[in-house]
Enzyme design. Structure first.
Site, PDB file in Angstrom:
ATOM      1  N   ASN A  15       0.850  -1.187   0.000  1.00 15.64           N
ATOM      2  CA  ASN A  15       0.000   0.000   0.000  1.00 15.64           C
ATOM      3  C   ASN A  15       0.895   1.248   0.000  1.00 15.64           C
ATOM      4  O   ASN A  15       1.714   1.426   0.907  1.00 15.64           O
ATOM      5  CB  ASN A  15      -0.893  -0.060   1.255  1.00 15.64           C
ATOM      6  CG  ASN A  15      -1.808   1.132   1.361  1.00 15.64           C
ATOM      7  OD1 ASN A  15      -1.390   2.254   1.137  1.00 15.64           O
ATOM      8  ND2 ASN A  15      -3.051   0.895   1.719  1.00 15.64           N
ATOM      9  N   HIS A  40       0.999   6.131   2.030  1.00 19.93           N
ATOM     10  CA  HIS A  40       1.748   7.044   2.891  1.00 19.93           C
ATOM     11  C   HIS A  40       2.998   7.618   2.241  1.00 19.93           C
ATOM     12  O   HIS A  40       3.609   8.540   2.776  1.00 19.93           O
ATOM     13  CB  HIS A  40       2.002   6.399   4.255  1.00 19.93           C
ATOM     14  CG  HIS A  40       0.678   6.154   4.927  1.00 19.93           C
ATOM     15  ND1 HIS A  40      -0.177   7.189   5.219  1.00 19.93           N
ATOM     16  CD2 HIS A  40       0.032   5.020   5.258  1.00 19.93           C
ATOM     17  CE1 HIS A  40      -1.299   6.690   5.735  1.00 19.93           C
ATOM     18  NE2 HIS A  40      -1.188   5.376   5.771  1.00 19.93           N
ATOM     19  N   HIS A  59      -5.532   3.723  -1.662  1.00 16.47           N
ATOM     20  CA  HIS A  59      -6.863   4.100  -1.178  1.00 16.47           C
ATOM     21  C   HIS A  59      -7.130   5.541  -1.588  1.00 16.47           C
ATOM     22  O   HIS A  59      -6.472   6.459  -1.094  1.00 16.47           O
ATOM     23  CB  HIS A  59      -6.878   3.946   0.349  1.00 16.47           C
ATOM     24  CG  HIS A  59      -8.196   4.237   0.989  1.00 16.47           C
ATOM     25  ND1 HIS A  59      -8.401   4.112   2.346  1.00 16.47           N
ATOM     26  CD2 HIS A  59      -9.398   4.636   0.485  1.00 16.47           C
ATOM     27  CE1 HIS A  59      -9.653   4.421   2.636  1.00 16.47           C
ATOM     28  NE2 HIS A  59     -10.282   4.753   1.523  1.00 16.47           N
ATOM     29  N   ARG A 118      -9.237   8.328  -0.963  1.00 14.10           N
ATOM     30  CA  ARG A 118     -10.234   8.768   0.025  1.00 14.10           C
ATOM     31  C   ARG A 118     -11.055   9.928  -0.514  1.00 14.10           C
ATOM     32  O   ARG A 118     -10.580  10.693  -1.355  1.00 14.10           O
ATOM     33  CB  ARG A 118      -9.529   9.208   1.311  1.00 14.10           C
ATOM     34  CG  ARG A 118      -9.118   8.061   2.201  1.00 14.10           C
ATOM     35  CD  ARG A 118      -8.522   8.578   3.502  1.00 14.10           C
ATOM     36  NE  ARG A 118      -8.393   7.500   4.464  1.00 14.10           N
ATOM     37  CZ  ARG A 118      -9.302   7.190   5.373  1.00 14.10           C
ATOM     38  NH1 ARG A 118     -10.412   7.889   5.479  1.00 14.10           N
ATOM     39  NH2 ARG A 118      -9.113   6.177   6.198  1.00 14.10           N
ATOM     40  N   ARG A 139      -6.745  12.901   1.014  1.00 14.30           N
ATOM     41  CA  ARG A 139      -5.673  13.339   1.919  1.00 14.30           C
ATOM     42  C   ARG A 139      -4.321  12.746   1.549  1.00 14.30           C
ATOM     43  O   ARG A 139      -3.296  13.285   1.895  1.00 14.30           O
ATOM     44  CB  ARG A 139      -6.018  12.999   3.367  1.00 14.30           C
ATOM     45  CG  ARG A 139      -5.980  11.518   3.674  1.00 14.30           C
ATOM     46  CD  ARG A 139      -6.121  11.269   5.147  1.00 14.30           C
ATOM     47  NE  ARG A 139      -7.479  11.425   5.596  1.00 14.30           N
ATOM     48  CZ  ARG A 139      -7.991  10.770   6.645  1.00 14.30           C
ATOM     49  NH1 ARG A 139      -7.223   9.954   7.329  1.00 14.30           N
ATOM     50  NH2 ARG A 139      -9.232  10.912   6.994  1.00 14.30           N
ATOM     51  N   GLU A 170      -8.589   0.663  -3.293  1.00  7.07           N
ATOM     52  CA  GLU A 170      -9.382   0.701  -2.050  1.00  7.07           C
ATOM     53  C   GLU A 170     -10.291   1.908  -2.095  1.00  7.07           C
ATOM     54  O   GLU A 170      -9.819   3.018  -2.385  1.00  7.07           O
ATOM     55  CB  GLU A 170      -8.434   0.910  -0.875  1.00  7.07           C
ATOM     56  CG  GLU A 170      -8.233  -0.287  -0.021  1.00  7.07           C
ATOM     57  CD  GLU A 170      -7.405   0.110   1.178  1.00  7.07           C
ATOM     58  OE1 GLU A 170      -7.805   1.016   1.919  1.00  7.07           O
ATOM     59  OE2 GLU A 170      -6.349  -0.490   1.339  1.00  7.07           O
ATOM     60  N   THR A 230      -7.144   6.467  10.191  1.00  8.68           N
ATOM     61  CA  THR A 230      -6.978   5.364   9.241  1.00  8.68           C
ATOM     62  C   THR A 230      -8.276   4.565   9.238  1.00  8.68           C
ATOM     63  O   THR A 230      -9.212   4.891   9.963  1.00  8.68           O
ATOM     64  CB  THR A 230      -5.762   4.496   9.646  1.00  8.68           C
ATOM     65  OG1 THR A 230      -5.596   3.454   8.681  1.00  8.68           O
ATOM     66  CG2 THR A 230      -5.948   3.872  11.023  1.00  8.68           C
ATOM     67  N   THR A 231      -8.344   3.507   8.420  1.00  8.15           N
ATOM     68  CA  THR A 231      -9.570   2.718   8.336  1.00  8.15           C
ATOM     69  C   THR A 231      -9.726   1.931   9.640  1.00  8.15           C
ATOM     70  O   THR A 231      -9.036   0.944   9.869  1.00  8.15           O
ATOM     71  CB  THR A 231      -9.511   1.761   7.124  1.00  8.15           C
ATOM     72  OG1 THR A 231      -9.087   2.523   5.991  1.00  8.15           O
ATOM     73  CG2 THR A 231     -10.864   1.149   6.840  1.00  8.15           C
ATOM     74  N   GLU A 239     -11.168  -9.275   2.712  1.00  9.56           N
ATOM     75  CA  GLU A 239      -9.893  -8.972   3.364  1.00  9.56           C
ATOM     76  C   GLU A 239     -10.195  -8.815   4.846  1.00  9.56           C
ATOM     77  O   GLU A 239     -11.007  -7.972   5.242  1.00  9.56           O
ATOM     78  CB  GLU A 239      -9.281  -7.688   2.784  1.00  9.56           C
ATOM     79  CG  GLU A 239      -7.959  -7.353   3.486  1.00  9.56           C
ATOM     80  CD  GLU A 239      -7.144  -6.283   2.781  1.00  9.56           C
ATOM     81  OE1 GLU A 239      -7.226  -6.161   1.552  1.00  9.56           O
ATOM     82  OE2 GLU A 239      -6.400  -5.581   3.491  1.00  9.56           O
ATOM     83  N   HIS A 272      -3.691  -4.708   7.713  1.00 13.27           N
ATOM     84  CA  HIS A 272      -3.800  -3.541   8.593  1.00 13.27           C
ATOM     85  C   HIS A 272      -2.926  -3.725   9.836  1.00 13.27           C
ATOM     86  O   HIS A 272      -3.119  -4.678  10.583  1.00 13.27           O
ATOM     87  CB  HIS A 272      -5.233  -3.221   9.042  1.00 13.27           C
ATOM     88  CG  HIS A 272      -5.358  -1.785   9.486  1.00 13.27           C
ATOM     89  ND1 HIS A 272      -5.727  -0.773   8.619  1.00 13.27           N
ATOM     90  CD2 HIS A 272      -5.078  -1.184  10.653  1.00 13.27           C
ATOM     91  CE1 HIS A 272      -5.705   0.380   9.260  1.00 13.27           C
ATOM     92  NE2 HIS A 272      -5.309   0.161  10.493  1.00 13.27           N
ATOM     93  N   GLY A 273      -1.974  -2.823   9.986  1.00 12.63           N
ATOM     94  CA  GLY A 273      -1.124  -2.815  11.175  1.00 12.63           C
ATOM     95  C   GLY A 273      -0.083  -3.918  11.203  1.00 12.63           C
ATOM     96  O   GLY A 273       0.516  -4.171  12.254  1.00 12.63           O
TER      97      GLY A 273
HETATM   98  N1  PXP Z   1      -5.822  -3.193   3.777  1.00 14.82           N
HETATM   99  C1  PXP Z   1      -6.780  -2.248   3.854  1.00 14.82           C
HETATM  100  C2  PXP Z   1      -8.136  -2.570   3.322  1.00 14.82           C
HETATM  101  C3  PXP Z   1      -6.500  -0.982   4.418  1.00 14.82           C
HETATM  102  O1  PXP Z   1      -7.461  -0.042   4.510  1.00 14.82           O
HETATM  103  C4  PXP Z   1      -5.183  -0.721   4.860  1.00 14.82           C
HETATM  104  C5  PXP Z   1      -4.853   0.619   5.434  1.00 14.82           C
HETATM  105  O2  PXP Z   1      -4.994   1.624   4.496  1.00 14.82           O
HETATM  106  C6  PXP Z   1      -4.220  -1.730   4.726  1.00 14.82           C
HETATM  107  C7  PXP Z   1      -4.574  -2.965   4.203  1.00 14.82           C
HETATM  108  C8  PXP Z   1      -2.796  -1.516   5.125  1.00 14.82           C
HETATM  109  O3  PXP Z   1      -2.703  -1.227   6.474  1.00 14.82           O
HETATM  110  P1  PXP Z   1      -1.338  -0.660   7.045  1.00 14.82           P
HETATM  111  O4  PXP Z   1      -1.081   0.651   6.337  1.00 14.82           O
HETATM  112  O5  PXP Z   1      -1.610  -0.500   8.495  1.00 14.82           O
HETATM  113  O6  PXP Z   1      -0.287  -1.668   6.735  1.00 14.82           O
END
Ligand code: PXP
Length: 240
Positions: free
Chosen positions: A7, A10, A43, A45, A49, A70, A100-101, A151, A188-189
């Site tokens: 992803n 950032h 993503h 948004r 952002r 996303e 964040t999501t 997911e 995520h995380g």
């Molecule tokens: N998968 C989805 C659907 C997400 O929304 C995100 C965060 O944008 C991620 C994966 C990746 O999460 P992280 O940036 O915490 O690794």
């Protein structure tokens, strides 16, 4: 093999902090793929952002690997997805003020609306994925909606310090998803410390990871950037 989706949101966050072109998330996507990633996630948004419309267009045009778009299930995003026709669209909940999501999509509460939304994407040849909490109710709803992929949101697992009970929830959910015919992803995380136990869940076929990788790239790359700057400055003064 377990696929890795990187992803690049950032990278765009850092770029946008100064409003210029650097660092470019498309260039970052190419580096990620050269390093072993299988696909790219971004993503778009509602508030733009980080990733912007032009980033999505360029990712689609310039990156040959599968693009996972996303997005929130809104008319605006549907129109963009139908124009871009990415490999996949991952539908996520989006709250305006969130950092964040924060949680999964409540698919069970919106089966009718999401069924129509997913059908429009499917008709355009886009693979539909739902970002949901590891909860069998949500997985069953994804099936009813006609999404071929889910997911699993690994945020609770990651924020719990990789607790055994949260890991078990992920394991149970991945098993359940596979047993009802869903392709199962997670993300995520995730970081170097907690990814191993998730990657070992045999039903998972893809992990999507962003924030940690971009943060870690600072440590992996800052030394080289400073060395290059030092060299250029010294060269300008004729020292080397
Ligand atoms: N998968 C989805 C659907 C997400 O929304 C995100 C965060 O944008 C991620 C994966 C990746 O999460 P992280 O940036 O915490 O690794």
């Amino acid at each position: 093999m377990l696929r890795l989706g990187v992803n690049v949101d950032h990278v765009a966050t850092i770029r946008n902090a100064r409003g210029g072109q650097h660092p470019d998330p498309v260039a970052a996507a190419k580096i990620a793929l050269a390093a072993g990633a299988d696909g790219i996630t971004a993503h778009l948004r509602e508030d733009r952002r980080h990733i912007r419309d032009d980033d999505m267009r360029r990712l689609r045009r310039e990156v040959a690997a599968p693009l996972n778009f996303e997005m929130a299930a809104t008319d605006e995003m549907l129109a963009i997805a139908l124009e871009l026709r990415p490999h996949a669209c991952c539908l996520v909940p989006e709250r305006r003020g969130e950092v964040t999501t924060e949680g999964g999509l409540d698919a069970a509460a919106n089966v009718a609306g999401l069924t129509e939304f997913a059908a429009a994407l499917r008709a355009a040849g886009v693979r539909v994925s739902l970002f949901v909490d590891p909860d069998p109710r949500q997985l069953d709803a994804a099936c009813r909606i006609g999404a071929p992929v889910v997911e699993l949101h690994t945020g609770s697992y990651a924020h719990s310090g990789a607790s055994a009970s949260e890991l078990e929830r992920l394991e149970r959910s991945a098993r359940h998803a596979a047993s009802i015919g869903l392709e199962c992803h997670a993300g995520h995380g995730l970081d170097f410390g907690n990814v191993g136990a998730v990657a070992a869940i045999p039903e998972l076929v893809e992990l999507n990871i962003g924030h940690f990788l971009v943060g870690e790239a600072v440590f992996g790359g800052l030394g080289g950037s400073v060395r290059t700057m030092r060299r250029l400055m010294d060269m300008a003064r004729g020292a080397r």
